[in-house]
Design an enzyme around this catalytic site. Structure first.
Site, PDB file in Angstrom:
ATOM      1  N   HIS A  18       0.839  -1.209   0.000  1.00 39.53           N
ATOM      2  CA  HIS A  18       0.000   0.000   0.000  1.00 39.53           C
ATOM      3  C   HIS A  18       0.870   1.253   0.000  1.00 39.53           C
ATOM      4  CE1 HIS A  18      -3.105  -2.619   2.298  1.00 39.53           C
ATOM      5  NE2 HIS A  18      -3.617  -2.409   1.101  1.00 39.53           N
ATOM      6  N   LYS A  42     -17.922  -6.148   5.690  1.00 45.72           N
ATOM      7  CA  LYS A  42     -16.655  -6.868   5.577  1.00 45.72           C
ATOM      8  C   LYS A  42     -16.060  -7.061   6.960  1.00 45.72           C
ATOM      9  CE  LYS A  42     -12.455  -6.975   2.810  1.00 45.72           C
ATOM     10  NZ  LYS A  42     -11.713  -6.397   1.698  1.00 45.72           N
ATOM     11  N   ARG A  91      -1.595  -6.303  -8.838  1.00 45.68           N
ATOM     12  CA  ARG A  91      -0.659  -7.396  -8.560  1.00 45.68           C
ATOM     13  C   ARG A  91      -0.826  -8.476  -9.618  1.00 45.68           C
ATOM     14  NH1 ARG A  91      -2.618  -7.614  -2.462  1.00 45.68           N
ATOM     15  NH2 ARG A  91      -4.437  -7.005  -3.654  1.00 45.68           N
ATOM     16  N   SER A 129      -2.730  -7.698   2.851  1.00 47.62           N
ATOM     17  CA  SER A 129      -3.067  -7.595   4.270  1.00 47.62           C
ATOM     18  C   SER A 129      -3.386  -8.978   4.845  1.00 47.62           C
ATOM     19  CB  SER A 129      -4.269  -6.672   4.466  1.00 47.62           C
ATOM     20  OG  SER A 129      -3.981  -5.368   4.017  1.00 47.62           O
TER      21      SER A 129
HETATM   22  N1  COD Z   1       1.153  -4.137  -4.354  1.00 47.80           N
HETATM   23  C1  COD Z   1       0.508  -3.154  -5.022  1.00 47.80           C
HETATM   24  N2  COD Z   1      -0.718  -2.686  -4.695  1.00 47.80           N
HETATM   25  C2  COD Z   1      -1.316  -3.242  -3.642  1.00 47.80           C
HETATM   26  C3  COD Z   1      -0.719  -4.263  -2.883  1.00 47.80           C
HETATM   27  C4  COD Z   1       0.583  -4.710  -3.274  1.00 47.80           C
HETATM   28  N3  COD Z   1       1.222  -5.697  -2.615  1.00 47.80           N
HETATM   29  N4  COD Z   1      -1.578  -4.621  -1.901  1.00 47.80           N
HETATM   30  C5  COD Z   1      -2.658  -3.834  -2.047  1.00 47.80           C
HETATM   31  N5  COD Z   1      -2.512  -3.010  -3.087  1.00 47.80           N
HETATM   32  C6  COD Z   1      -3.435  -1.977  -3.589  1.00 47.80           C
HETATM   33  C7  COD Z   1      -4.505  -2.541  -4.493  1.00 47.80           C
HETATM   34  O1  COD Z   1      -4.597  -1.676  -5.588  1.00 47.80           O
HETATM   35  C8  COD Z   1      -5.795  -2.353  -3.780  1.00 47.80           C
HETATM   36  O2  COD Z   1      -6.784  -1.880  -4.664  1.00 47.80           O
HETATM   37  C9  COD Z   1      -5.478  -1.241  -2.778  1.00 47.80           C
HETATM   38  O3  COD Z   1      -4.078  -1.346  -2.532  1.00 47.80           O
HETATM   39  C10 COD Z   1      -6.206  -1.455  -1.470  1.00 47.80           C
HETATM   40  O4  COD Z   1      -6.107  -2.811  -1.112  1.00 47.80           O
HETATM   41  P1  COD Z   1      -7.012  -3.402   0.060  1.00 47.80           P
HETATM   42  O5  COD Z   1      -6.951  -4.872  -0.035  1.00 47.80           O
HETATM   43  O6  COD Z   1      -6.649  -2.757   1.331  1.00 47.80           O
HETATM   44  O7  COD Z   1      -8.467  -2.839  -0.299  1.00 47.80           O
HETATM   45  P2  COD Z   1      -9.719  -3.483  -1.053  1.00 47.80           P
HETATM   46  O8  COD Z   1      -9.335  -4.115  -2.331  1.00 47.80           O
HETATM   47  O9  COD Z   1     -10.477  -4.300  -0.064  1.00 47.80           O
HETATM   48  O10 COD Z   1     -10.547  -2.127  -1.370  1.00 47.80           O
HETATM   49  C11 COD Z   1     -11.746  -2.168  -2.039  1.00 47.80           C
HETATM   50  C12 COD Z   1     -12.389  -0.779  -2.192  1.00 47.80           C
HETATM   51  C13 COD Z   1     -12.542  -0.078  -0.852  1.00 47.80           C
HETATM   52  C14 COD Z   1     -11.527   0.086  -3.071  1.00 47.80           C
HETATM   53  C15 COD Z   1     -13.772  -1.034  -2.854  1.00 47.80           C
HETATM   54  O11 COD Z   1     -14.479  -2.007  -2.141  1.00 47.80           O
HETATM   55  C16 COD Z   1     -14.637   0.211  -2.943  1.00 47.80           C
HETATM   56  O12 COD Z   1     -14.381   1.079  -3.747  1.00 47.80           O
HETATM   57  N6  COD Z   1     -15.682   0.293  -2.083  1.00 47.80           N
HETATM   58  C17 COD Z   1     -16.560   1.440  -1.976  1.00 47.80           C
HETATM   59  C18 COD Z   1     -17.988   1.132  -2.443  1.00 47.80           C
HETATM   60  C19 COD Z   1     -18.089   1.312  -3.915  1.00 47.80           C
HETATM   61  O13 COD Z   1     -17.861   2.363  -4.461  1.00 47.80           O
HETATM   62  N7  COD Z   1     -18.454   0.222  -4.583  1.00 47.80           N
HETATM   63  C20 COD Z   1     -18.554   0.167  -6.000  1.00 47.80           C
HETATM   64  C21 COD Z   1     -17.205  -0.055  -6.603  1.00 47.80           C
HETATM   65  S1  COD Z   1     -17.409  -0.598  -8.236  1.00 47.80           S
END
Ligand code: COD
Length: 165
Positions: A18, A42, A91, A129
Site C-alpha cells: 500500500h 466486511k 498485482r 493484508s
Molecule cells: N502491491 C501493489 N498494490 C497493492 C498491494 C501490493 N502488494 N496490496 C494492495 N494493493 C493496492 C490494491 O490496488 C488495492 O486496490 C489497494 O491497494 C487497497 O487494497 P485493500 O486490499 O486494502 O483494499 P480493497 O481491495 O479491499 O478495497 C476495495 C475498495 C474499498 C476500493 C472497494 O471495495 C470500494 O471502492 N468500495 C466502496 C464502495 C463502492 O464504491 N463500490 C462500487 C465499486 S465498483
C-alpha cells in the site's frame, strides 16, 4: 488547479505494498487522499479507527497526504472531493477481473473520474493484508511486509490475538 487523487482500500492493516502505491501516487498528483473503507459487511481484523490511526502514523511526515474514512460509493466521494483519479495497484492476474469491474462501474457512475493502475513492484507481488494477518497469527516475522513505525502496534494487536469487533 490542484490535481487530487484517491487511494482507496480496506488497509486491514496497511502494508509496504500500500505504502509503495501511495508514494508513487504522490509523484503524479498534488494531493493524495487515502480513503479507508468503512464497511460493516466486511469482517476486518482492525477497526476503522485503528486502520486510520496506523495509516496516519505511516504518513505523518507527508503534508500532501490525507487519511480519511469513507462510507458509500467511491464515485460519489470522489465527486465531493474534486478528485480526478482513483489510484490502485495491480498485482497478479487474480486482481485484474475485480479491479476491471470496479473501474468500469466507477466510470459509469462518475464519468469525470479515471482509474489509474500502477504495476506492483516485483517484491510486493504476493504481499497482501491477509498474508500479514496470517503470518502474524502464527507468530511469524512480518517485518518485511509492514512499515517499521507500526510494527510494534501490529504485533501488539495480532500476536496477542483477539479480534475486536
Ligand atoms: N502491491 C501493489 N498494490 C497493492 C498491494 C501490493 N502488494 N496490496 C494492495 N494493493 C493496492 C490494491 O490496488 C488495492 O486496490 C489497494 O491497494 C487497497 O487494497 P485493500 O486490499 O486494502 O483494499 P480493497 O481491495 O479491499 O478495497 C476495495 C475498495 C474499498 C476500493 C472497494 O471495495 C470500494 O471502492 N468500495 C466502496 C464502495 C463502492 O464504491 N463500490 C462500487 C465499486 S465498483
Amino acid at each position: 488547479s490542484l490535481k487530487v487523487a484517491i487511494c482507496p482500500g480496506s488497509f486491514d492493516p496497511v502494508t509496504l505494498g500500500h505504502m509503495d502505491i501511495i508514494n508513487r501516487a504522490r509523484r503524479i498528483f498534488d494531493h493524495v487522499i487515502v480513503a479507508v473503507m468503512l464497511n460493516p459487511a466486511k469482517n476486518t481484523m482492525f477497526t476503522v479507527e485503528e486502520r486510520i490511526e496506523l495509516l496516519r502514523k505511516c504518513t505523518v511526515d507527508m503534508a500532501d497526504v490525507e487519511v480519511v474514512g469513507f462510507e458509500g460509493l467511491l464515485a460519489d466521494y470522489a465527486k465531493i472531493r474534486d478528485a480526478t483519479a482513483i489510484v490502485k495497484g495491480l498485482r497478479a492476474v487474480s486482481d485484474f477481473e475485480y479491479e476491471f469491474q470496479m473501474a468500469l462501474t466507477n466510470k459509469k457512475l462518475n464519468n469525470e473520474l479515471e482509474t489509474v493502475f500502477l504495476t506492483t513492484r516485483a517484491e510486493n507481488m504476493y504481499l497482501s493484508s491477509s498474508i500479514v494477518k496470517d503470518i502474524a497469527s502464527f507468530g511469524g516475522d512480518i517485518s518485511n511486509f509492514v512499515p517499521d513505525c507500526i510494527l510494534a502496534d501490529i504485533k501488539d494487536r495480532l500476536y496477542k490475538g483477539g479480534r475486536r469487533s
